[in-house]
Design an enzyme around this catalytic site. Structure first.
Site, PDB file in Angstrom:
ATOM      1  N   ASP A 161       0.798  -1.240   0.000  1.00  0.00           N
ATOM      2  CA  ASP A 161       0.000   0.000   0.000  1.00  0.00           C
ATOM      3  C   ASP A 161       0.826   1.284   0.000  1.00  0.00           C
ATOM      4  OD1 ASP A 161      -2.335  -1.396  -0.072  1.00  0.00           O
ATOM      5  OD2 ASP A 161      -2.789  -1.185   2.067  1.00  0.00           O
ATOM      6  N   HIS A 208      30.594   2.112  -4.320  1.00  0.00           N
ATOM      7  CA  HIS A 208      29.201   2.517  -4.102  1.00  0.00           C
ATOM      8  C   HIS A 208      28.760   2.172  -2.681  1.00  0.00           C
ATOM      9  CE1 HIS A 208      28.039   2.912  -8.627  1.00  0.00           C
ATOM     10  NE2 HIS A 208      28.767   3.906  -8.183  1.00  0.00           N
ATOM     11  N   ASP A 223      29.891  11.494  -1.864  1.00  0.00           N
ATOM     12  CA  ASP A 223      29.433  11.596  -3.250  1.00  0.00           C
ATOM     13  C   ASP A 223      27.945  11.889  -3.155  1.00  0.00           C
ATOM     14  OD1 ASP A 223      28.803  11.293  -5.923  1.00  0.00           O
ATOM     15  OD2 ASP A 223      29.979   9.461  -6.193  1.00  0.00           O
ATOM     16  N   ASP A 241      26.113  15.871  -9.601  1.00  0.00           N
ATOM     17  CA  ASP A 241      26.838  14.667  -9.142  1.00  0.00           C
ATOM     18  C   ASP A 241      28.237  15.080  -8.700  1.00  0.00           C
ATOM     19  OD1 ASP A 241      27.929  12.172  -8.736  1.00  0.00           O
ATOM     20  OD2 ASP A 241      27.844  11.538 -10.830  1.00  0.00           O
ATOM     21  N   HIS A 253      37.680   2.618 -11.944  1.00  0.00           N
ATOM     22  CA  HIS A 253      36.444   3.047 -12.626  1.00  0.00           C
ATOM     23  C   HIS A 253      36.704   4.071 -13.733  1.00  0.00           C
ATOM     24  CE1 HIS A 253      36.398   6.869 -10.389  1.00  0.00           C
ATOM     25  NE2 HIS A 253      36.608   6.183  -9.276  1.00  0.00           N
ATOM     26  N   HIS A 266      31.154  10.401 -16.882  1.00  0.00           N
ATOM     27  CA  HIS A 266      29.980   9.915 -17.631  1.00  0.00           C
ATOM     28  C   HIS A 266      29.120  11.108 -18.011  1.00  0.00           C
ATOM     29  CE1 HIS A 266      27.833  10.580 -13.816  1.00  0.00           C
ATOM     30  NE2 HIS A 266      28.853   9.988 -13.238  1.00  0.00           N
ATOM     31  N   HIS A 292      23.444   9.301 -14.556  1.00  0.00           N
ATOM     32  CA  HIS A 292      24.236   8.642 -15.597  1.00  0.00           C
ATOM     33  C   HIS A 292      23.370   8.710 -16.853  1.00  0.00           C
ATOM     34  CE1 HIS A 292      26.995   5.955 -12.877  1.00  0.00           C
ATOM     35  NE2 HIS A 292      26.974   7.198 -12.507  1.00  0.00           N
ATOM     36  N   GLU A 346      35.859  12.544 -12.593  1.00  0.00           N
ATOM     37  CA  GLU A 346      35.935  12.022 -11.232  1.00  0.00           C
ATOM     38  C   GLU A 346      37.073  11.027 -11.013  1.00  0.00           C
ATOM     39  OE1 GLU A 346      32.479   9.378 -10.373  1.00  0.00           O
ATOM     40  OE2 GLU A 346      31.618  10.207 -12.204  1.00  0.00           O
ATOM     41  N   TYR A 355      42.107   4.519  -4.521  1.00  0.00           N
ATOM     42  CA  TYR A 355      41.463   3.717  -3.477  1.00  0.00           C
ATOM     43  C   TYR A 355      42.443   2.679  -2.967  1.00  0.00           C
ATOM     44  CZ  TYR A 355      37.683   5.882  -6.079  1.00  0.00           C
ATOM     45  OH  TYR A 355      36.891   6.799  -6.714  1.00  0.00           O
ATOM     46  N   ARG A 408      38.152  10.534  -3.919  1.00  0.00           N
ATOM     47  CA  ARG A 408      37.607  10.828  -5.257  1.00  0.00           C
ATOM     48  C   ARG A 408      37.249  12.311  -5.265  1.00  0.00           C
ATOM     49  NH1 ARG A 408      34.270   7.047  -5.641  1.00  0.00           N
ATOM     50  NH2 ARG A 408      32.232   7.905  -5.096  1.00  0.00           N
ATOM     51  N   GLU A 450      35.099  14.934  -7.748  1.00  0.00           N
ATOM     52  CA  GLU A 450      34.197  14.893  -8.913  1.00  0.00           C
ATOM     53  C   GLU A 450      33.530  16.242  -9.156  1.00  0.00           C
ATOM     54  OE1 GLU A 450      30.820  12.219  -8.434  1.00  0.00           O
ATOM     55  OE2 GLU A 450      30.572  12.116 -10.610  1.00  0.00           O
TER      56      GLU A 450
HETATM   57  N1  GLY Z   1      27.412   9.156  -7.989  1.00  0.00           N
HETATM   58  C1  GLY Z   1      27.673   8.157  -8.921  1.00  0.00           C
HETATM   59  C2  GLY Z   1      28.793   8.516  -9.796  1.00  0.00           C
HETATM   60  O1  GLY Z   1      29.608   9.314  -9.439  1.00  0.00           O
HETATM   61  O2  GLY Z   1      28.878   8.094 -10.897  1.00  0.00           O
HETATM   62 MN    MN Z   2      29.228  10.807  -8.054  1.00  0.00          MN
HETATM   63 MN    MN Z   3      29.590  10.482 -11.293  1.00  0.00          MN
END
Ligand code: GLY
Ligand code: MN
Ligand code: MN
Length: 435
Positions: free
Chosen positions: A35, A238, A255, A266, A345, A349, A356, A380, A384, A402, A404
């Site tokens: 519900d 993540h 992030d 982002d 990574h 993007h 994304h 970004e 790590y 990181r 970004e």
């Molecule tokens: N927040 C996800 C990324 O940086 O792609």
């Molecule tokens: Mn991000």
């Molecule tokens: Mn990102």
């Protein structure tokens, strides 16, 4: 966003279609628990083409050689339903509001669709999205194919997202304004968090600072689940559990970005929990920052994402050698992809209506898409180093960093849309210590 802009997008899509019928469905409601539903979020492509925020709606564009027609199907007014789930625009008001040719109740869409589809050979829809309306539309096409006296019916199904993605790659001025608005809120949230953060605070408490700030300033929500990763947790890319306490002497990687009128931001910042970088933290931080600045500097029309990736990997690899994280000859290490262990990574993007943005990086021929003014992407880089990695000098173990930002490609090169968010070590320390 003004209605002329949506109408222009639909006309452009019609030109790309050449001939046929396209059907794009609104997102459906998603059940969270019995519900109760998740907060509703419109399908990005549907929104891009008409800006309508309700569910149970369909946009249909009919394209013939020289002309096109747009039809919108919306929920009818219904007092009882509106008592529970809010006011609906309804057919009459939708006719007034949207610059479309026809508006009908969604209740008659099957009847109308049958009339439309029997005049066309090609049907465009989101081929890879399951939606009950698409199932019905395909069933209508199948029924028509077997009906006597029907001369034409869609035998060819095409993926509409190939066309919408092509369009969404280049942001128009109104989209850039909304991304900037999202970033203005996100900036304040990051600065607040730097000021509020202290040892022994829980990660979720810091997450709450962001989300409080997002909602208080009119954002729709966060663009993705906020990551607040203290110390070694930053090495989980993540990490969204956000349930540990932040330790004196550790870094915290956050992030987080809000979504404003459907447009994403982002941003990642990494800062010391107690407001002062240690020497090893600062060494790695400034190395990643130098890489990030060089990658951003390289962004201009004609550049490609792969070349940015290569640049970032080369520079990070050099940094890893400098700090004794990798040992050996640079070319060989890059060839062996040794640096991937510490930077696994992508460098960035596309970003826009989706954090994304599901837009292509290669064209139909398989060639890489070159950057053009109006494209928006993240940059970004990171490093790590797990706390149990005995191959790395001890002082760097357990550090995850990181950085970004969100970048707009311009005719001259690029603009860093998030350049005002504290980023150098001294800017960050000043924010953390409230001066
Ligand atoms: N927040 C996800 C990324 O940086 O792609
Ligand atoms: Mn991000
Ligand atoms: Mn990102």
């Amino acid at each position: 966003m003004n209605e002329e802009n949506y109408a222009r997008r639909r006309q452009k899509l019609a030109v790309l279609m050449k001939e046929g019928v396209s059907v794009i469905a609104a997102a459906s409601q998603k059940i969270r628990s019995n519900d109760t539903e998740h907060p509703y979020r419109q399908n990005s492509d549907f929104y891009y083409l008409c800006g309508f925020e309700e569910d149970n709606a369909l946009l249909c564009i009919v394209k013939e050689a020289q002309k096109s027609k747009t039809i919108l199907f919306v929920q009818s007014k219904n007092e009882e339903m509106e008592l529970w789930s809010g006011v609906r625009l309804g057919v009459e008001a939708a006719k007034e509001h949207f610059q479309v040719d026809e508006v009908y109740s969604i209740d008659v869409f099957e009847v109308q669709m049958k009339e439309i589809l029997k005049e066309h050979n090609t049907l465009f829809l989101e081929l890879f999205r399951e939606d009950e309306h698409y199932t019905k539309v395909k069933q209508i096409a199948a029924d028509l194919m077997h009906s006597r006296g029907v001369k034409r019916s869609p035998r060819e199904f095409k993926d509409i997202t190939v066309l919408t993605q092509q369009m969404r790659l280049l942001k128009d001025d109104e989209e850039i304004v909304l991304i900037k608005k999202a970033l203005a809120i996100t900036k304040e949230a990051h600065h607040q968090a730097m000021a509020q953060c202290e040892a022994n605070m829980m990660e979720y408490a810091l997450q709450a600072e962001y989300e409080y700030h997002f909602l208080k300033n009119g954002a729709d929500s966060e663009s993705y689940t906020t990551i607040v990763a203290g110390g070694n947790s930053a090495n989980t890319l993540h990490y969204i559990k956000n349930d540990q306490s932040l330790k004196d002497g550790d870094l915290v990687l956050i992030d987080a970005g809000c979504e404003f009128q459907m447009y994403a931001s982002d941003i990642t910042r990494t800062f010391p929990v107690n407001g002062r970088f240690t020497k090893p933290q600062k060494e790695l931080y400034e190395m990643v920052l130098a890489v990030q600045l060089k990658v951003i500097e390289a962004i201009a029309p004609g550049m490609t994402k792969n070349r940015l990736q290569e640049l970032a990997e080369t520079l990070l690899c050099e940094g890893m050698i400098l700090f004794g994280i990798l040992h050996g000859e640079k070319t060989k290490l890059i060839e062996e992809k040794a640096h991937k262990k510490y930077f696994p990574h992508g460098i960035g993007h596309w970003m826009g209506l989706d954090v994304h943005d599901p837009l292509p990086y290669v064209d139909d021929r398989g060639d890489e898409i070159t950057f053009q003014p109006g494209m928006v992407l993240t940059v970004e880089p990171g490093i790590y180093i797990r706390k149990d990695d005995l191959n790395v000098p001890q002082e760097y173990r357990g550090i995850g960093i990181r950085i970004e930002d969100n970048i707009l490609v311009t005719a001259e090169g690029c603009t860093n849309l998030s350049k005002d968010i504290a980023k150098t070590a001294s800017e960050i320390e000043a924010r953390c210590n409230n001066y």
